[in-house]
Design a protein around this motif. Structure first.
Motif, PDB file in Angstrom:
ATOM      1  N   THR A  20       0.834  -1.209   0.000  1.00  0.00           N
ATOM      2  CA  THR A  20       0.000   0.000   0.000  1.00  0.00           C
ATOM      3  C   THR A  20       0.864   1.253   0.000  1.00  0.00           C
ATOM      4  O   THR A  20       0.586   2.215  -0.733  1.00  0.00           O
ATOM      5  CB  THR A  20      -0.925   0.002   1.227  1.00  0.00           C
ATOM      6  OG1 THR A  20      -1.711  -1.188   1.207  1.00  0.00           O
ATOM      7  CG2 THR A  20      -1.826   1.211   1.247  1.00  0.00           C
ATOM      8  N   ASP A  24       1.104   4.332  -2.677  1.00  0.00           N
ATOM      9  CA  ASP A  24       1.009   5.740  -2.276  1.00  0.00           C
ATOM     10  C   ASP A  24       2.215   6.532  -2.775  1.00  0.00           C
ATOM     11  O   ASP A  24       2.070   7.649  -3.282  1.00  0.00           O
ATOM     12  CB  ASP A  24       0.931   5.868  -0.751  1.00  0.00           C
ATOM     13  CG  ASP A  24      -0.379   5.382  -0.159  1.00  0.00           C
ATOM     14  OD1 ASP A  24      -1.331   5.127  -0.928  1.00  0.00           O
ATOM     15  OD2 ASP A  24      -0.441   5.246   1.085  1.00  0.00           O
ATOM     16  N   LEU A  34      -0.317  13.855  -2.081  1.00  0.00           N
ATOM     17  CA  LEU A  34      -0.832  12.623  -1.485  1.00  0.00           C
ATOM     18  C   LEU A  34      -2.273  12.845  -1.055  1.00  0.00           C
ATOM     19  O   LEU A  34      -2.579  13.871  -0.451  1.00  0.00           O
ATOM     20  CB  LEU A  34       0.004  12.236  -0.255  1.00  0.00           C
ATOM     21  CG  LEU A  34       1.352  11.601  -0.517  1.00  0.00           C
ATOM     22  CD1 LEU A  34       2.189  11.585   0.754  1.00  0.00           C
ATOM     23  CD2 LEU A  34       1.180  10.195  -1.051  1.00  0.00           C
ATOM     24  N   CYS A  38      -4.316   8.816   3.328  1.00  0.00           N
ATOM     25  CA  CYS A  38      -3.580   7.654   2.827  1.00  0.00           C
ATOM     26  C   CYS A  38      -2.562   7.197   3.878  1.00  0.00           C
ATOM     27  O   CYS A  38      -2.165   7.944   4.772  1.00  0.00           O
ATOM     28  CB  CYS A  38      -2.918   7.942   1.482  1.00  0.00           C
ATOM     29  SG  CYS A  38      -1.462   8.991   1.550  1.00  0.00           S
TER      30      CYS A  38
END
Length: 144
Positions: A20, A24, A34, A38
């Motif tokens: 993950t 990102d 971003l 997140c």
């Protein structure tokens, strides 16, 4: 109270969430921002304690993610190589269902080799064959 250092906590978090966080990070590099909420923000917050006045917690988070991703890639390649050696010798290691699922997940993350454009290869082979045929016909014509 935890005896683990803040850097160790951040490193473990990066290792546990490397897929993950890598997504990102790639999005951050492509879009230069971003999204709110997140996971990368969480890692940066963990790095805030360890980053000094000159360091940026997001840069430190990026370094941790890249390092974790490289370690995982090395592990997956080594695992794939070891399993391939077992299979080549006709051996089958005994693994639990959980281990098999984890291996499937890791191997599924391996980058695929580049796709081959079969039509282009066939076209080049056809052209090569035509050139060879013409050269052979010219050589036969010269011999006659």
């Amino acid at each position: 109270m935890s005896t683990e250092s803040p850097l160790s906590t951040a490193r473990r978090f990066a290792e546990a969430n490397v897929a993950t966080l890598s997504t990102d990070l790639l999005a951050w590099h492509k879009q230069t921002t971003l999204p709110e909420g997140c996971l990368f923000h969480t890692l940066a917050e963990l790095c805030r304690v360890t980053s000094g006045d000159t360091d940026d917690e997001y840069q430190q988070a990026e370094t941790l993610v890249v390092h974790a991703a490289l370690e995982q890639a090395t592990y997956v390649d080594a695992l794939f190589s070891a399993l391939a050696k077992y299979a080549a010798r006709g051996l089958s290691p005994t693994l639990t269902e959980t281990e098999l699922a984890e291996i499937d997940d890791l191997v599924g993350k391996r980058p695929l080799p580049p796709a081959v454009d079969v039509a282009a290869v066939q076209g080049r082979l056809g052209a090569l064959i035509s050139t060879i045929k013409e050269a052979l016909q010219d050589e036969r014509a010269e011999q006659c």
